[in-house]
Design a protein around this motif. Structure first.
Motif, short mmCIF file in Angstrom:
data_model
loop_
_atom_site.label_atom_id
_atom_site.label_comp_id
_atom_site.label_asym_id
_atom_site.label_seq_id
_atom_site.Cartn_x
_atom_site.Cartn_y
_atom_site.Cartn_z
N UNK A 166 12.45 61.18 37.42
CA UNK A 166 12.56 60.06 36.48
C UNK A 166 13.58 59.06 37.01
N UNK A 167 13.15 57.81 37.05
CA UNK A 167 14.03 56.70 37.45
C UNK A 167 14.28 55.85 36.22
N UNK A 168 15.54 55.69 35.87
CA UNK A 168 15.91 54.99 34.64
C UNK A 168 15.95 53.48 34.84
N UNK A 169 15.66 52.76 33.76
CA UNK A 169 15.74 51.30 33.78
C UNK A 169 17.17 50.81 33.61
N UNK A 170 18.09 51.70 33.24
CA UNK A 170 19.50 51.33 33.11
C UNK A 170 20.36 52.34 33.87
N UNK A 171 21.66 52.25 33.71
CA UNK A 171 22.57 53.21 34.32
C UNK A 171 22.39 53.29 35.84
N UNK A 172 22.15 52.12 36.46
CA UNK A 172 21.95 52.04 37.92
C UNK A 172 20.81 52.92 38.39
N UNK A 173 19.84 53.15 37.51
CA UNK A 173 18.67 53.93 37.88
C UNK A 173 18.80 55.42 37.65
N UNK A 174 20.01 55.90 37.34
CA UNK A 174 20.24 57.33 37.18
C UNK A 174 19.86 57.77 35.77
N UNK A 175 18.90 58.66 35.66
CA UNK A 175 18.47 59.18 34.35
C UNK A 175 19.49 60.19 33.85
N UNK A 176 20.06 59.94 32.66
CA UNK A 176 21.04 60.87 32.11
C UNK A 176 20.34 62.07 31.46
N UNK A 177 21.13 63.04 31.03
CA UNK A 177 20.56 64.27 30.48
C UNK A 177 19.75 64.02 29.22
N UNK A 178 20.20 63.07 28.40
CA UNK A 178 19.46 62.77 27.17
C UNK A 178 18.07 62.23 27.49
N UNK A 179 17.98 61.35 28.48
CA UNK A 179 16.69 60.80 28.86
C UNK A 179 15.80 61.87 29.47
N UNK A 180 16.37 62.72 30.31
CA UNK A 180 15.59 63.80 30.92
C UNK A 180 15.06 64.76 29.85
N UNK A 181 15.89 65.03 28.83
CA UNK A 181 15.45 65.92 27.75
C UNK A 181 14.31 65.29 26.96
N UNK A 182 14.37 63.98 26.75
CA UNK A 182 13.30 63.29 26.03
C UNK A 182 11.99 63.36 26.81
N UNK A 183 12.06 63.14 28.11
CA UNK A 183 10.85 63.21 28.95
C UNK A 183 10.31 64.63 28.98
N UNK A 184 11.20 65.62 29.10
CA UNK A 184 10.76 67.02 29.14
C UNK A 184 10.06 67.40 27.83
N UNK A 198 4.02 74.24 33.52
CA UNK A 198 5.46 74.44 33.60
C UNK A 198 6.07 73.22 34.27
N UNK A 199 7.09 72.64 33.62
CA UNK A 199 7.65 71.39 34.11
C UNK A 199 9.10 71.56 34.55
N UNK A 200 9.45 70.84 35.59
CA UNK A 200 10.84 70.72 36.03
C UNK A 200 11.14 69.22 36.11
N UNK A 201 12.00 68.75 35.24
CA UNK A 201 12.29 67.32 35.15
C UNK A 201 13.67 67.05 35.74
N UNK A 202 13.74 66.05 36.61
CA UNK A 202 14.99 65.74 37.28
C UNK A 202 15.14 64.24 37.42
N UNK A 203 16.36 63.82 37.70
CA UNK A 203 16.61 62.41 37.96
C UNK A 203 16.12 62.07 39.36
N UNK A 204 15.51 60.90 39.49
CA UNK A 204 14.97 60.49 40.78
C UNK A 204 16.06 60.02 41.74
N UNK A 205 17.08 59.37 41.20
CA UNK A 205 18.13 58.82 42.05
C UNK A 205 18.98 59.96 42.62
#
Length: 293
Positions: A166-184, A198-205
């Protein structure tokens, strides 16, 4: 970057034939020619009628009526063009876009831009199957939160685990834990996929880099333009790149060549990214090296 590439591909399509190129002058000329043809036909039937040879004068009353009729036709045909555009994803805008994408079960999220809505709609179309392809999972991730700028789904070897970066639109592109939890949570929702996914969700940056540039200015350039270079580079990086885009010296140097710059050379290391990775530019430092021709 399946979604970004697909959206850019829309701009490369030939112009839609349903949208006409309109010319008010061409309409006037056609009407003038038609009037002259009809008038000559009337003169054949009634030789007493005089030739009508003032139609090209701007002050001629018949000319004014023709110009008014041409304006009305232009407005009507322009409205038809607008209606056609509203039904084509590349051209649609405003609330017309909201009504168009609902056909594909896509709803605009609060604060979502028109560009993001269009790219997410293309993902939704490409990923209609509940068991994949990867666009299916990317579409779910994009729809989970408006802060998701891009998502990349992939597997490692034959392992059935579905990895989603996941690449975030804010936070310099870094997806925080809250965003990753929402996507998961969105991916694991019973209504979105197969029950054995089975999913493994991580920050792209995976790297926030500091860029250093040696810069030479043209003789007449003001040194004050140096402060504009970091913004030009970071803005271009945000607009033009995405997941899987390498940090290459040639790319950075080209974007640093704003008006007044004679030469730019990146002295910091280059960095390569996997398709599921993204690089964030943390800072751009400028070393002024003087002037050159």
């Amino acid at each position: 970057m399946t979604d970004a590439v697909t959206v850019k591909a829309l701009a490369g399509l030939p112009p839609a034939q349903v949208i006409e190129e309109l010319s008010w002058q061409a309409i006037v000329d056609r009407m003038v020619a038609r009037f002259q043809t009809l008038w000559e036909a009337e003169r054949v039937a009634n030789p007493a009628l005089a030739p009508y040879d003032t139609l090209l004068l701007a002050s001629d009353p018949a000319r004014k009526l023709i110009e008014l009729a041409a304006y009305v036709e232009m407005a009507l045909r322009g409205r038809l063009n607008d209606a056609a555009r509203s039904n084509l994803l590349f051209y649609t805008d405003g609330t017309d876009a909201d009504h168009l994408v609902i056909f594909y079960d896509v709803l605009r999220m609060l604060g979502e831009s028109i560009e993001a809505l269009k790219s997410r709609t293309i993902l939704a179309i490409a990923g209609r199957s509940p068991g994949g392809p990867r666009e299916r999972y990317e579409a779910i991730a994009r729809a989970a939160d408006v802060r998701v700028r891009h998502a990349h789904a992939y597997r490692v070897g034959r392992d059935p685990t579905i990895h989603v970066a996941v690449w975030s639109a804010d936070n310099a592109g870094v997806a925080d834990e809250a965003l990753l939890a929402t996507v998961r949570a969105a991916l694991e929702d019973d209504g979105h996929g197969l029950i054995n996914d089975t999913f493994a969700v991580r920050a792209a940056v995976f790297a926030a880099v500091d860029i250093t540039l040696d810069v030479w200015l043209l003789p007449a350039a003001m040194e004050s333009i140096l402060v504009a270079i970091p913004g030009a580079v970071t803005a271009a990086w945000s607009a033009e790149t995405g997941m899987g885009f390498d940090l290459a010296a040639e790319w950075v140097q080209a974007r640093a060549m704003i008006a007044g710059v004679q030469r730019a050379r990146m002295t910091s290391p280059e960095l390569a990214a996997e398709p599921y990775q993204a690089i964030s530019i943390r800072s751009v430092a400028i070393n002024y090296r003087g002037r050159a021709y």
